[in-house]
Design an enzyme around this catalytic site. Structure first.
Site, PDB file in Angstrom:
ATOM      1  N   THR A 193     -23.681   4.491 -10.008  1.00 35.90           N
ATOM      2  CA  THR A 193     -23.110   3.472  -9.144  1.00 35.90           C
ATOM      3  C   THR A 193     -23.378   3.745  -7.696  1.00 35.90           C
ATOM      4  O   THR A 193     -23.722   4.817  -7.293  1.00 35.90           O
ATOM      5  CB  THR A 193     -21.598   3.338  -9.321  1.00 35.90           C
ATOM      6  OG1 THR A 193     -21.214   2.132  -8.669  1.00 35.90           O
ATOM      7  CG2 THR A 193     -20.852   4.483  -8.681  1.00 35.90           C
ATOM      8  N   ASN A 404     -15.333 -11.676  -0.426  1.00 36.17           N
ATOM      9  CA  ASN A 404     -16.780 -11.865  -0.428  1.00 36.17           C
ATOM     10  C   ASN A 404     -17.233 -13.085   0.342  1.00 36.17           C
ATOM     11  O   ASN A 404     -18.414 -13.221   0.664  1.00 36.17           O
ATOM     12  CB  ASN A 404     -17.297 -11.891  -1.860  1.00 36.17           C
ATOM     13  CG  ASN A 404     -17.332 -10.491  -2.404  1.00 36.17           C
ATOM     14  OD1 ASN A 404     -18.044  -9.653  -1.875  1.00 36.17           O
ATOM     15  ND2 ASN A 404     -16.517 -10.223  -3.412  1.00 36.17           N
TER      16      ASN A 404
END
Lengths: 409, 409
Positions: A193, A404
């Site tokens: 990740t 976002n």
């Protein structure tokens, strides 16, 4: 607010012999935040890593791969936040190299002994001059006790720093394992990740590290998802300094090898879970277990289909046991010859679906009770075999959209 | 509010000779809404369809497939909204059969001449008694002019009914093509979409219908996505009543065949686009064109990766030209040997990325200008070949979360 993620306690993060962290504020994107971190390694340390499978991998990922392939002894890792140096073309690669050259010059080693990492906004030029100018300050700050500061120094949209640490005893010697990670969005690791670093002072045959880091990633970072977006910068690095003083571990199958693996996996998984718990807008931590598959791969397909479904994720956010959405995801996951008549579904202890249909005994209030919790396990039985796999994810809330839609501004 | 989707005008929906619609309110889920529609076909009509690839396909889909395979002349389609009759196991299949039997008895035909469709909540028992009881009222309502009512009668979370209609001339005769569709969420058709019905009175060789319905779906419903969730109930049906009076079309390659195909595709694509424009919470209609691929399939992979990315979709919602998110999606779409150094990106007329990196000439304000519009075209060049494909989608807004966190309640 992250889901059941305690604040890290710097006193609980064990120093790893042979590792020091130095952090500086250089204004990569915003002023007055720790955005440049350097991890200094004593001579003799070994490093292995896994990187994103995204073909649009960032410039630092390309340079890291190249330096690791050259096999030079790594002496430092340099990480900036605020800018991913991805989608930056040839100039981006030049900037990553320039960063390595500047740090190598300060440390009097070769540029190939430096590994660069970047995280932040994609497709904007890296302000390499500010990073190079800030390296001396980061070096001056270097201390073995600075793991918590480093965890803070690599954050982007994370609301909390992420770190984990364990101690174990091997051959009568204390072995330390400590790691940090970052990430909250663009999380669907497909090798590792978006930045995880785990170090140990265990004395382990360096030849074992590449397989070890892959196994750790597969049991931790490669089993989480927040939004299904595989990052351009995912990197998970394992560092062994070999300074703990016990006899060298030459096999992961030995008792000592198993103990070390278990300790490393505990740290890696805790770091991976921390990313999900701090997932953008997350209000719930969801474990998706799929069992009864013919292969682990098909169990993963089903688990990820559930974990990525916006409909499933919004239902969890609403604590609404609209569980037909889970069945739909099972059905479109990609198993061509799946027999819906064999599907079983449990929500924690509540048995919802049997032989593909809703059980007459199932009561909506039982589903509701489970959905209201902050930690939920979805268990799907495929009725095709004995393989199983597990994926961890979070729900999809208004705050995910807010975060976002506002990021960068 | 849907994106640039005018309200339908019943006067603009041409009747199709040989087709009548009857609609009733039977209280499947909520009282006082049109929730049962019956499409009656004159003797001699031909029917072909494509259905969801979801392995958890609904009971009516299973029964439809079975009845179409038997090749019986279809005399009626019956559609309920409010309940999907999916995830309902063996009782669900029995309920779908019971509906067909009841309607067949009223029409004095065989149950295999009836095709059943359901849409709504998954995993709840179908209130088959209320549906059967409401069939006579639906039949009493049957008229050739009831297309607009039927478009309303099949809605679920749709905010507007969806219909399209064209007329053309073949062999001096007027040919009518009219269709309706529904869907706003759980939209990532993978054969067809959650209920589309297109009828024509063109006289066409029935043997051509199966290939024709597949080609139409591939150019319309199979190129849209809202949330990536493939429904359990997707069905797209094409009905030809052959009553227009011109000589039979025996090949789609003939001039008449091409004219008919063009008209049908216009209706199918308009219906598919209407679903995206009315996508749950949609504020923008986005066309994703991918060109320069080795195969159409890899272009589709990339287009869907962009169209499904929650990060890309929230950036569109915010009118934020955070275009690196598009590059990341291109990179993880699944083309193993993609060369990021060949990627080109245009946003409408703005050339953003060349040779994989941001163009020095690109100005954020130009990206911003395009992002503020309600109709946006993303064009990606892969630089690998000559294939191309196009997918249509919408953005991801707060309202998507609100709608899906509240649905059912």
């Amino acid at each position: 607010m992250p889901v059941n993620l305690p604040l890290i306690d710097p006193a609980q993060l064990h120093a790893v012999a042979g590792v020091r962290w130095g952090i500086a504020e250089v204004g990569v994107r915003k002023a007055h935040r720790k955005d440049l971190s350097v991890m200094l390694l004593d001579e003799g340390a070994s490093v292995a890593g896994v990187f994103t499978s995204n073909r649009y991998c960032a410039a630092p990922v390309q340079v890291c791969r190249e330096h690791l392939t050259q096999g030079s002894a790594v002496r430092a890792l340099v990480i900036n936040t605020g800018n991913a140096n991805a989608g930056t073309g040839a100039p981006g690669v030049a900037h990553a190299r320039q960063t390595c050259e500047a740090l190598a010059s300060l440390l009097q080693c070769a540029p190939a002994q430096i590994l660069p990492f970047s995280t932040g906004v994609i497709m904007e030029p890296l302000p390499v001059d500010r990073i190079v100018a800030g390296l001396p300050a980061a070096l001056a700050d270097a201390q073995a006790a600075h793991w918590a500061q480093a965890a803070e120094g690599i954050m982007t949209t994370d609301t909390q720093p992420k770190a984990a640490s364990v101690q174990l005893s091997i051959g009568g010697k204390t072995v330390n394992i400590t790691g940090i990670s970052k990430g909250a969005g663009m999380i669907r690791p497909n090798m590792a990740t978006m930045l995880g670093f785990v170090a140990t002072d265990a004395n382990i045959d360096p030849a074992l590290l590449p397989a070890l880091v892959k196994a750790l990633a597969d049991g931790s970072f490669n089993r989480i998802t927040i939004d299904g977006d595989t990052s351009t910068n995912d990197s998970f690095m394992l560092i062994a300094t070999h300074q703990a003083g016990h006899a060298q571990i030459t096999s992961l199958d030995s008792a000592d090898g198993q103990a070390l693996f278990k300790g490393l996996m505990q740290v890696a998984r805790q770091l991976a879970h921390a990313i999900v718990r701090d997932g953008e807008g997350a209000t719930k931590f969801i474990t998706v277990q799929v069992e009864g598959g013919r292969t682990g791969e098909e169990c993963r397909l089903v688990a990820y289909a559930i974990a990525h479904s916006p409909l499933v994720k919004t239902a969890f956010f609403a604590s609404d046991p609209n569980l037909g959405r889970i069945l739909a995801a099972v059905g479109y996951a990609g198993i061509a010859d799946l027999d819906q008549g064999l599907i079983e579904l449990h929500l924690d202890d509540v048995h919802v679906v049997s032989q593909g249909g809703r059980r007459p005994e199932y009561r909506e209030e039982d589903g509701q009770r489970v959905m209201k919790g902050s930690e939920i396990t979805v268990r799907v039985g495929l009725g095709r075999g004995t393989a199983s796999d597990t994926v961890w994810t979070c729900d999809l809330s208004h705050d995910y959209v807010t975060i976002n839609a506002d990021y960068r501004s």
